[in-house]
Write an enzyme that holds these catalytic residues in place. Structure first.
Site: not given
Length: 480
Positions: A304, A381
Protein backbone atom coordinates in the site's frame (compact mmCIF):
# COMPACT_ATOMS: atom_id res chain seq x y z
CA UNK A 1 -28.99 -9.79 -12.59
CA UNK A 2 -29.33 -10.71 -16.24
CA UNK A 3 -29.09 -7.58 -18.45
CA UNK A 4 -32.17 -8.77 -20.35
CA UNK A 5 -34.16 -8.80 -17.10
CA UNK A 6 -32.94 -5.31 -16.24
CA UNK A 7 -33.91 -4.07 -19.70
CA UNK A 8 -37.38 -5.63 -19.35
CA UNK A 9 -37.94 -4.02 -15.94
CA UNK A 10 -36.83 -0.63 -17.20
CA UNK A 11 -39.18 -0.88 -20.15
CA UNK A 12 -42.01 -1.87 -17.81
CA UNK A 13 -41.34 1.12 -15.55
CA UNK A 14 -41.20 3.41 -18.58
CA UNK A 15 -44.66 2.21 -19.57
CA UNK A 16 -45.91 2.83 -16.02
CA UNK A 17 -44.44 6.34 -16.14
CA UNK A 18 -46.12 7.07 -19.48
CA UNK A 19 -49.49 5.99 -18.12
CA UNK A 20 -48.95 7.97 -14.92
CA UNK A 21 -48.13 11.12 -16.87
CA UNK A 22 -51.54 10.99 -18.53
CA UNK A 23 -53.19 11.18 -15.09
CA UNK A 24 -51.38 14.36 -14.04
CA UNK A 25 -51.79 18.06 -14.93
CA UNK A 26 -49.72 18.97 -17.98
CA UNK A 27 -48.47 22.06 -16.11
CA UNK A 28 -46.22 19.80 -14.04
CA UNK A 29 -44.20 18.79 -17.09
CA UNK A 30 -41.96 20.58 -19.50
CA UNK A 31 -40.63 23.28 -17.17
CA UNK A 32 -36.89 23.72 -16.79
CA UNK A 33 -36.52 26.36 -14.08
CA UNK A 34 -36.16 26.23 -10.29
CA UNK A 35 -39.84 26.95 -9.67
CA UNK A 36 -40.99 24.05 -11.82
CA UNK A 37 -38.57 21.74 -10.00
CA UNK A 38 -40.03 22.81 -6.65
CA UNK A 39 -43.54 22.01 -7.92
CA UNK A 40 -42.38 18.57 -9.01
CA UNK A 41 -40.71 17.93 -5.64
CA UNK A 42 -43.87 18.87 -3.77
CA UNK A 43 -46.03 16.79 -6.10
CA UNK A 44 -43.81 13.72 -5.61
CA UNK A 45 -43.79 14.02 -1.81
CA UNK A 46 -47.55 14.61 -1.54
CA UNK A 47 -48.69 12.15 -4.23
CA UNK A 48 -50.19 8.77 -3.43
CA UNK A 49 -50.51 6.88 -6.71
CA UNK A 50 -47.52 4.79 -7.77
CA UNK A 51 -48.01 5.32 -11.51
CA UNK A 52 -48.16 9.09 -11.14
CA UNK A 53 -45.22 8.94 -8.74
CA UNK A 54 -43.08 7.14 -11.31
CA UNK A 55 -43.95 9.78 -13.92
CA UNK A 56 -43.10 12.67 -11.58
CA UNK A 57 -39.86 11.03 -10.43
CA UNK A 58 -38.82 10.49 -14.03
CA UNK A 59 -39.54 14.13 -14.88
CA UNK A 60 -37.51 15.37 -11.88
CA UNK A 61 -34.51 13.39 -13.02
CA UNK A 62 -34.87 14.63 -16.60
CA UNK A 63 -35.08 18.24 -15.46
CA UNK A 64 -32.24 17.81 -12.95
CA UNK A 65 -29.98 16.70 -15.78
CA UNK A 66 -30.56 20.07 -17.48
CA UNK A 67 -29.64 22.19 -14.45
CA UNK A 68 -26.34 24.04 -14.15
CA UNK A 69 -24.17 23.99 -11.03
CA UNK A 70 -25.82 27.01 -9.40
CA UNK A 71 -29.31 25.69 -10.18
CA UNK A 72 -28.44 22.31 -8.70
CA UNK A 73 -27.23 24.03 -5.55
CA UNK A 74 -30.57 25.88 -5.36
CA UNK A 75 -32.39 22.57 -5.83
CA UNK A 76 -30.54 20.98 -2.91
CA UNK A 77 -31.06 24.08 -0.75
CA UNK A 78 -34.80 23.78 -1.40
CA UNK A 79 -34.69 20.14 -0.29
CA UNK A 80 -32.82 21.18 2.88
CA UNK A 81 -35.23 23.97 3.76
CA UNK A 82 -38.61 22.71 2.56
CA UNK A 83 -38.48 19.01 3.43
CA UNK A 84 -37.99 19.10 7.19
CA UNK A 85 -39.72 17.12 9.93
CA UNK A 86 -42.60 18.98 11.59
CA UNK A 87 -41.38 20.21 15.04
CA UNK A 88 -44.90 20.21 16.47
CA UNK A 89 -45.40 16.56 15.52
CA UNK A 90 -42.01 15.65 16.99
CA UNK A 91 -42.84 17.40 20.28
CA UNK A 92 -46.26 15.77 20.51
CA UNK A 93 -44.88 12.32 19.72
CA UNK A 94 -42.00 12.77 22.18
CA UNK A 95 -44.35 13.83 24.96
CA UNK A 96 -46.58 10.83 24.31
CA UNK A 97 -43.60 8.47 24.35
CA UNK A 98 -42.30 9.94 27.61
CA UNK A 99 -45.79 9.59 29.04
CA UNK A 100 -46.74 6.15 27.72
CA UNK A 101 -43.42 4.52 26.81
CA UNK A 102 -45.12 1.83 24.72
CA UNK A 103 -44.23 0.52 21.26
CA UNK A 104 -47.05 2.41 19.56
CA UNK A 105 -45.75 5.69 20.95
CA UNK A 106 -42.22 4.82 19.85
CA UNK A 107 -43.42 4.09 16.30
CA UNK A 108 -45.16 7.48 16.23
CA UNK A 109 -42.00 9.21 17.42
CA UNK A 110 -39.83 7.43 14.85
CA UNK A 111 -42.26 8.44 12.11
CA UNK A 112 -42.29 12.07 13.28
CA UNK A 113 -38.52 12.50 13.35
CA UNK A 114 -37.81 10.82 10.00
CA UNK A 115 -36.80 13.38 7.41
CA UNK A 116 -39.31 13.86 4.53
CA UNK A 117 -36.22 14.03 2.30
CA UNK A 118 -35.70 10.31 2.79
CA UNK A 119 -39.20 9.57 1.51
CA UNK A 120 -38.56 11.96 -1.38
CA UNK A 121 -35.43 10.05 -2.42
CA UNK A 122 -37.23 6.71 -2.00
CA UNK A 123 -39.97 7.86 -4.35
CA UNK A 124 -37.44 9.35 -6.73
CA UNK A 125 -35.83 5.93 -6.93
CA UNK A 126 -39.04 4.59 -8.53
CA UNK A 127 -38.06 6.07 -11.90
CA UNK A 128 -36.38 3.80 -14.46
CA UNK A 129 -32.60 3.83 -13.97
CA UNK A 130 -32.98 6.15 -10.98
CA UNK A 131 -30.46 4.45 -8.68
CA UNK A 132 -27.53 5.24 -10.97
CA UNK A 133 -28.77 8.82 -11.38
CA UNK A 134 -29.12 9.22 -7.62
CA UNK A 135 -25.51 8.12 -7.20
CA UNK A 136 -24.50 10.83 -9.66
CA UNK A 137 -26.75 13.30 -7.85
CA UNK A 138 -24.93 12.62 -4.58
CA UNK A 139 -21.62 13.11 -6.38
CA UNK A 140 -22.84 16.58 -7.40
CA UNK A 141 -24.02 17.24 -3.85
CA UNK A 142 -20.71 16.20 -2.28
CA UNK A 143 -18.87 18.72 -4.46
CA UNK A 144 -21.05 21.51 -3.05
CA UNK A 145 -20.61 20.71 0.65
CA UNK A 146 -17.39 22.67 1.16
CA UNK A 147 -19.00 25.96 0.14
CA UNK A 148 -22.51 25.09 1.32
CA UNK A 149 -22.22 23.16 4.62
CA UNK A 150 -25.96 23.62 5.22
CA UNK A 151 -26.44 20.89 2.60
CA UNK A 152 -24.82 18.25 4.81
CA UNK A 153 -28.24 17.35 6.20
CA UNK A 154 -29.36 16.43 2.67
CA UNK A 155 -26.22 14.38 2.13
CA UNK A 156 -26.82 12.61 5.42
CA UNK A 157 -30.31 11.57 4.33
CA UNK A 158 -29.29 10.16 0.98
CA UNK A 159 -26.26 8.43 2.48
CA UNK A 160 -28.55 6.81 5.07
CA UNK A 161 -30.61 5.32 2.24
CA UNK A 162 -27.52 4.20 0.33
CA UNK A 163 -26.40 2.16 3.35
CA UNK A 164 -29.51 0.03 2.83
CA UNK A 165 -29.65 0.08 -0.96
CA UNK A 166 -26.00 -0.94 -1.29
CA UNK A 167 -26.05 -3.47 1.51
CA UNK A 168 -23.53 -6.29 1.11
CA UNK A 169 -26.39 -8.70 0.46
CA UNK A 170 -27.12 -6.95 -2.85
CA UNK A 171 -23.54 -6.89 -4.12
CA UNK A 172 -22.24 -9.31 -6.73
CA UNK A 173 -18.56 -10.32 -6.88
CA UNK A 174 -17.20 -10.81 -10.38
CA UNK A 175 -13.73 -11.67 -11.56
CA UNK A 176 -12.33 -9.23 -14.11
CA UNK A 177 -10.07 -10.83 -16.71
CA UNK A 178 -8.95 -10.26 -20.26
CA UNK A 179 -12.20 -11.79 -21.56
CA UNK A 180 -14.38 -9.31 -19.63
CA UNK A 181 -16.37 -7.00 -21.96
CA UNK A 182 -14.35 -4.01 -23.16
CA UNK A 183 -16.89 -1.57 -21.73
CA UNK A 184 -16.06 -2.77 -18.22
CA UNK A 185 -12.31 -2.95 -18.88
CA UNK A 186 -12.37 0.68 -19.98
CA UNK A 187 -13.92 1.61 -16.64
CA UNK A 188 -11.25 -0.33 -14.75
CA UNK A 189 -8.63 1.74 -16.56
CA UNK A 190 -10.54 4.94 -15.83
CA UNK A 191 -11.19 4.28 -12.14
CA UNK A 192 -7.75 2.93 -11.18
CA UNK A 193 -6.68 5.44 -8.52
CA UNK A 194 -3.52 3.93 -7.03
CA UNK A 195 -1.21 2.88 -9.89
CA UNK A 196 -2.18 4.41 -13.22
CA UNK A 197 -2.99 2.02 -16.06
CA UNK A 198 -1.28 3.64 -19.02
CA UNK A 199 -2.78 1.69 -21.91
CA UNK A 200 -4.36 -1.58 -22.96
CA UNK A 201 -1.04 -3.43 -22.84
CA UNK A 202 -0.55 -2.25 -19.27
CA UNK A 203 -4.04 -3.48 -18.42
CA UNK A 204 -3.37 -6.85 -20.02
CA UNK A 205 -0.25 -7.28 -17.86
CA UNK A 206 -2.46 -6.90 -14.79
CA UNK A 207 -5.23 -9.25 -15.89
CA UNK A 208 -3.93 -11.89 -18.29
CA UNK A 209 -0.96 -13.65 -16.61
CA UNK A 210 -1.86 -16.71 -14.56
CA UNK A 211 -0.45 -15.14 -11.40
CA UNK A 212 -2.65 -12.04 -11.60
CA UNK A 213 -6.24 -11.61 -10.43
CA UNK A 214 -8.76 -8.77 -10.35
CA UNK A 215 -12.17 -8.81 -8.63
CA UNK A 216 -14.93 -6.21 -8.49
CA UNK A 217 -18.24 -5.68 -6.73
CA UNK A 218 -21.29 -4.85 -8.85
CA UNK A 219 -24.86 -3.88 -7.92
CA UNK A 220 -27.93 -5.08 -9.88
CA UNK A 221 -29.20 -1.52 -10.29
CA UNK A 222 -25.91 -0.28 -11.81
CA UNK A 223 -25.45 -2.63 -14.73
CA UNK A 224 -21.78 -3.07 -15.74
CA UNK A 225 -20.70 -0.27 -13.38
CA UNK A 226 -18.09 -1.56 -10.91
CA UNK A 227 -18.40 -0.14 -7.39
CA UNK A 228 -14.93 -1.11 -6.18
CA UNK A 229 -12.20 -3.43 -7.45
CA UNK A 230 -9.01 -5.00 -6.15
CA UNK A 231 -5.94 -6.11 -8.09
CA UNK A 232 -4.02 -9.12 -6.78
CA UNK A 233 -0.60 -10.61 -7.51
CA UNK A 234 0.14 -14.23 -6.57
CA UNK A 235 3.72 -14.59 -5.32
CA UNK A 236 6.00 -16.62 -3.04
CA UNK A 237 7.08 -13.76 -0.80
CA UNK A 238 5.88 -10.47 0.62
CA UNK A 239 7.04 -7.74 -1.81
CA UNK A 240 8.77 -4.59 -0.60
CA UNK A 241 8.43 -2.61 -3.88
CA UNK A 242 5.72 -2.08 -6.44
CA UNK A 243 7.74 -2.30 -9.64
CA UNK A 244 8.30 -6.11 -9.52
CA UNK A 245 4.58 -6.50 -8.90
CA UNK A 246 3.54 -4.36 -11.86
CA UNK A 247 6.11 -5.85 -14.25
CA UNK A 248 4.94 -8.85 -16.25
CA UNK A 249 6.76 -12.04 -15.20
CA UNK A 250 8.57 -14.10 -17.80
CA UNK A 251 6.57 -17.04 -19.12
CA UNK A 252 8.88 -19.56 -17.46
CA UNK A 253 8.48 -17.83 -14.07
CA UNK A 254 4.78 -18.53 -13.67
CA UNK A 255 4.05 -19.87 -10.19
CA UNK A 256 2.25 -23.16 -9.93
CA UNK A 257 1.92 -23.12 -6.15
CA UNK A 258 1.98 -19.51 -4.90
CA UNK A 259 2.02 -18.97 -1.16
CA UNK A 260 1.31 -15.23 -0.96
CA UNK A 261 -1.57 -13.14 -2.26
CA UNK A 262 -0.68 -9.46 -2.58
CA UNK A 263 -3.48 -6.87 -2.72
CA UNK A 264 -1.62 -4.04 -4.41
CA UNK A 265 -4.45 -1.75 -5.55
CA UNK A 266 -7.97 -1.14 -4.24
CA UNK A 267 -9.98 1.55 -6.00
CA UNK A 268 -13.46 2.92 -5.34
CA UNK A 269 -15.25 3.70 -8.59
CA UNK A 270 -18.31 5.77 -7.67
CA UNK A 271 -17.70 9.17 -6.09
CA UNK A 272 -21.39 9.32 -5.23
CA UNK A 273 -20.95 6.33 -2.91
CA UNK A 274 -18.23 7.96 -0.83
CA UNK A 275 -18.55 6.87 2.77
CA UNK A 276 -20.33 3.60 1.89
CA UNK A 277 -17.67 1.02 2.70
CA UNK A 278 -17.29 -2.00 0.45
CA UNK A 279 -13.57 -2.67 0.85
CA UNK A 280 -13.68 -4.88 3.93
CA UNK A 281 -16.32 -7.17 2.40
CA UNK A 282 -14.38 -7.25 -0.86
CA UNK A 283 -11.08 -8.33 0.71
CA UNK A 284 -12.70 -11.05 2.84
CA UNK A 285 -14.66 -12.50 -0.07
CA UNK A 286 -11.68 -12.34 -2.41
CA UNK A 287 -9.60 -14.26 0.14
CA UNK A 288 -12.27 -16.99 0.10
CA UNK A 289 -12.33 -17.05 -3.71
CA UNK A 290 -8.54 -17.25 -3.93
CA UNK A 291 -8.34 -20.11 -1.45
CA UNK A 292 -10.85 -22.10 -3.49
CA UNK A 293 -8.66 -21.66 -6.57
CA UNK A 294 -5.23 -21.72 -4.88
CA UNK A 295 -5.21 -23.78 -1.65
CA UNK A 296 -1.43 -23.30 -1.38
CA UNK A 297 -1.93 -19.66 -0.35
CA UNK A 298 -0.94 -19.05 3.27
CA UNK A 299 -0.18 -15.32 3.46
CA UNK A 300 -2.44 -12.39 2.54
CA UNK A 301 -0.84 -8.96 2.48
CA UNK A 302 -1.21 -5.57 0.85
CA UNK A 303 1.42 -3.41 -0.78
CA UNK A 304 0.00 0.00 0.00
CA UNK A 305 1.01 3.62 -0.59
CA UNK A 306 1.39 6.24 2.16
CA UNK A 307 -0.59 9.11 0.62
CA UNK A 308 -0.32 11.67 3.42
CA UNK A 309 3.15 11.11 4.81
CA UNK A 310 4.90 13.83 2.79
CA UNK A 311 2.34 16.49 3.75
CA UNK A 312 2.49 15.46 7.39
CA UNK A 313 6.27 15.62 7.37
CA UNK A 314 6.22 19.08 5.78
CA UNK A 315 4.10 20.36 8.67
CA UNK A 316 6.18 18.65 11.32
CA UNK A 317 9.42 20.10 9.92
CA UNK A 318 7.89 23.57 9.74
CA UNK A 319 7.18 23.62 13.49
CA UNK A 320 10.25 24.46 15.59
CA UNK A 321 8.44 23.49 18.80
CA UNK A 322 8.66 19.77 18.07
CA UNK A 323 11.55 18.81 20.31
CA UNK A 324 11.93 15.17 19.31
CA UNK A 325 13.29 16.10 15.86
CA UNK A 326 17.06 15.72 15.59
CA UNK A 327 19.51 17.68 13.45
CA UNK A 328 19.87 14.51 11.36
CA UNK A 329 16.11 14.54 10.77
CA UNK A 330 16.20 18.09 9.47
CA UNK A 331 19.27 17.38 7.34
CA UNK A 332 17.57 14.32 5.85
CA UNK A 333 14.45 16.36 5.12
CA UNK A 334 16.54 19.02 3.37
CA UNK A 335 18.11 16.36 1.14
CA UNK A 336 14.66 15.05 0.26
CA UNK A 337 13.93 18.44 -1.29
CA UNK A 338 16.80 18.01 -3.77
CA UNK A 339 15.19 17.78 -7.25
CA UNK A 340 17.61 14.98 -8.10
CA UNK A 341 16.58 12.77 -5.21
CA UNK A 342 16.78 9.76 -5.24
CA UNK A 343 18.80 9.53 -8.47
CA UNK A 344 21.64 11.89 -7.58
CA UNK A 345 24.70 10.74 -5.66
CA UNK A 346 23.16 11.44 -2.26
CA UNK A 347 23.90 9.12 0.64
CA UNK A 348 20.76 7.15 1.46
CA UNK A 349 21.81 5.79 4.85
CA UNK A 350 21.27 8.93 6.94
CA UNK A 351 18.07 9.79 5.09
CA UNK A 352 16.73 6.27 5.49
CA UNK A 353 17.43 6.12 9.22
CA UNK A 354 15.57 9.36 9.94
CA UNK A 355 12.72 8.79 7.50
CA UNK A 356 11.94 5.28 8.70
CA UNK A 357 11.86 6.45 12.33
CA UNK A 358 9.57 9.34 11.45
CA UNK A 359 7.36 6.99 9.44
CA UNK A 360 6.96 4.79 12.52
CA UNK A 361 5.90 7.91 14.47
CA UNK A 362 3.46 8.75 11.70
CA UNK A 363 1.79 5.35 11.78
CA UNK A 364 1.87 4.53 15.48
CA UNK A 365 1.59 7.86 17.30
CA UNK A 366 0.22 10.61 15.06
CA UNK A 367 -3.57 10.80 15.37
CA UNK A 368 -6.51 12.79 14.10
CA UNK A 369 -8.65 14.90 16.40
CA UNK A 370 -10.84 11.80 16.79
CA UNK A 371 -7.90 9.74 18.02
CA UNK A 372 -7.51 7.66 14.84
CA UNK A 373 -4.39 7.18 12.69
CA UNK A 374 -4.02 10.11 10.32
CA UNK A 375 -3.16 7.87 7.39
CA UNK A 376 -6.40 6.96 5.53
CA UNK A 377 -5.03 3.68 4.21
CA UNK A 378 -3.98 2.68 7.72
CA UNK A 379 -7.43 3.49 9.07
CA UNK A 380 -8.99 1.27 6.45
CA UNK A 381 -6.79 -1.79 6.84
CA UNK A 382 -6.32 -1.61 10.62
CA UNK A 383 -10.07 -1.15 10.98
CA UNK A 384 -10.55 -4.34 8.98
CA UNK A 385 -8.32 -6.29 11.36
CA UNK A 386 -5.00 -6.21 9.50
CA UNK A 387 -1.58 -5.85 11.13
CA UNK A 388 0.95 -3.21 10.12
CA UNK A 389 3.61 -5.64 9.00
CA UNK A 390 6.41 -3.71 7.29
CA UNK A 391 7.44 -0.23 6.16
CA UNK A 392 9.34 -0.41 2.89
CA UNK A 393 12.09 2.04 1.95
CA UNK A 394 11.73 3.38 -1.62
CA UNK A 395 8.98 0.88 -2.39
CA UNK A 396 7.50 3.32 -4.92
CA UNK A 397 10.08 5.70 -6.49
CA UNK A 398 7.56 6.96 -9.07
CA UNK A 399 6.81 10.68 -9.28
CA UNK A 400 3.53 10.18 -7.42
CA UNK A 401 5.08 7.87 -4.83
CA UNK A 402 7.86 10.37 -4.05
CA UNK A 403 5.49 13.34 -3.99
CA UNK A 404 2.96 11.77 -1.62
CA UNK A 405 5.00 9.42 0.54
CA UNK A 406 8.72 10.06 -0.18
CA UNK A 407 8.75 6.66 -1.85
CA UNK A 408 7.61 4.65 1.18
CA UNK A 409 5.18 1.75 0.89
CA UNK A 410 3.62 -0.44 3.55
CA UNK A 411 2.57 -4.07 3.93
CA UNK A 412 -0.57 -4.78 5.95
CA UNK A 413 -1.05 -8.44 6.77
CA UNK A 414 -4.41 -10.17 7.04
CA UNK A 415 -3.98 -13.20 9.29
CA UNK A 416 -7.35 -14.99 9.50
CA UNK A 417 -6.81 -16.12 13.07
CA UNK A 418 -6.11 -12.55 14.29
CA UNK A 419 -8.46 -10.43 12.16
CA UNK A 420 -11.36 -10.29 14.61
CA UNK A 421 -9.12 -9.64 17.64
CA UNK A 422 -7.25 -6.85 15.84
CA UNK A 423 -10.50 -5.31 14.60
CA UNK A 424 -12.08 -5.24 18.06
CA UNK A 425 -8.96 -3.79 19.68
CA UNK A 426 -8.71 -1.05 17.06
CA UNK A 427 -12.39 -0.09 17.12
CA UNK A 428 -12.88 -0.25 20.89
CA UNK A 429 -9.51 0.93 22.22
CA UNK A 430 -7.71 2.50 19.27
CA UNK A 431 -4.98 -0.14 19.60
CA UNK A 432 -2.79 -0.56 16.52
CA UNK A 433 -1.59 -4.04 15.67
CA UNK A 434 1.97 -3.76 14.40
CA UNK A 435 4.85 -6.17 13.95
CA UNK A 436 7.94 -6.12 16.12
CA UNK A 437 9.94 -4.86 13.13
CA UNK A 438 7.73 -1.77 12.78
CA UNK A 439 7.66 -1.03 16.51
CA UNK A 440 11.44 -1.43 16.55
CA UNK A 441 11.71 1.65 14.33
CA UNK A 442 10.17 3.87 17.02
CA UNK A 443 12.42 6.08 19.06
CA UNK A 444 11.92 6.51 22.77
CA UNK A 445 9.25 9.16 23.21
CA UNK A 446 10.74 12.29 24.83
CA UNK A 447 8.82 14.30 27.38
CA UNK A 448 7.42 17.39 25.74
CA UNK A 449 5.32 20.23 27.04
CA UNK A 450 1.81 19.67 25.82
CA UNK A 451 0.05 22.40 23.89
CA UNK A 452 -3.35 22.79 22.37
CA UNK A 453 -2.05 20.96 19.30
CA UNK A 454 -0.80 17.92 21.23
CA UNK A 455 -2.73 14.69 21.13
CA UNK A 456 -2.11 12.00 23.74
CA UNK A 457 -2.87 8.32 23.35
CA UNK A 458 -1.91 5.04 24.93
CA UNK A 459 1.31 4.74 22.94
CA UNK A 460 2.73 8.19 23.56
CA UNK A 461 2.39 11.81 22.60
CA UNK A 462 3.13 13.44 19.29
CA UNK A 463 2.48 16.95 18.09
CA UNK A 464 -0.37 16.57 15.64
CA UNK A 465 -0.61 19.51 13.28
CA UNK A 466 -3.91 20.21 11.50
CA UNK A 467 -4.04 18.94 7.93
CA UNK A 468 -6.37 19.55 5.01
CA UNK A 469 -8.67 16.73 4.02
CA UNK A 470 -8.97 15.48 0.46
CA UNK A 471 -11.85 13.70 -1.15
CA UNK A 472 -11.61 9.97 -1.32
CA UNK A 473 -11.16 8.38 -4.71
CA UNK A 474 -9.58 5.13 -3.63
CA UNK A 475 -9.10 2.93 -0.66
CA UNK A 476 -5.35 2.60 -1.13
CA UNK A 477 -4.84 5.92 -2.87
CA UNK A 478 -6.25 8.95 -1.11
CA UNK A 479 -8.03 10.12 1.95
CA UNK A 480 -11.69 9.88 2.70
Amino acid sequence: MNPLNVSFLQELMNNVADQGRALLPSALFGGDDTRSMQKLVNALVSGQGEASGVAIAQEILVQYGKLGKDERRDFFIYLAEALRPDPSKINAAAERYISDGDDAALIKLQSAVESPRQEFFRRLNLAPGATAQLVEMRRDLSRLLHDAPELRIVDRDIRHLFYSWFNRGFLILRRIDWQTPASILEKIMKYEAVHEIRDWNDLRRRLDPCDRRCFAFFHPALVDEPLIFVEVALMNETPAAIRPVLDEPAANEALREPTTAVFYSISNCQEGLKGISFGSFLIKQVVDELLKDMPTLKTFVTLSPVPRFARWLDRVMADDSIHHLTPDDRNAFAQLQDPGWPDDDISEDAIKSSLMALAAEYFLRAKTAEGKPIDPVARFHLGNGARLEQINWLGDPSEKGLREGHGLMVNYRYDPKDIETNHEAFVNDGAISASRAVRGLLRAQPKVKQTGETITNQTGTLLMLPGARTKRTSVDGEAD
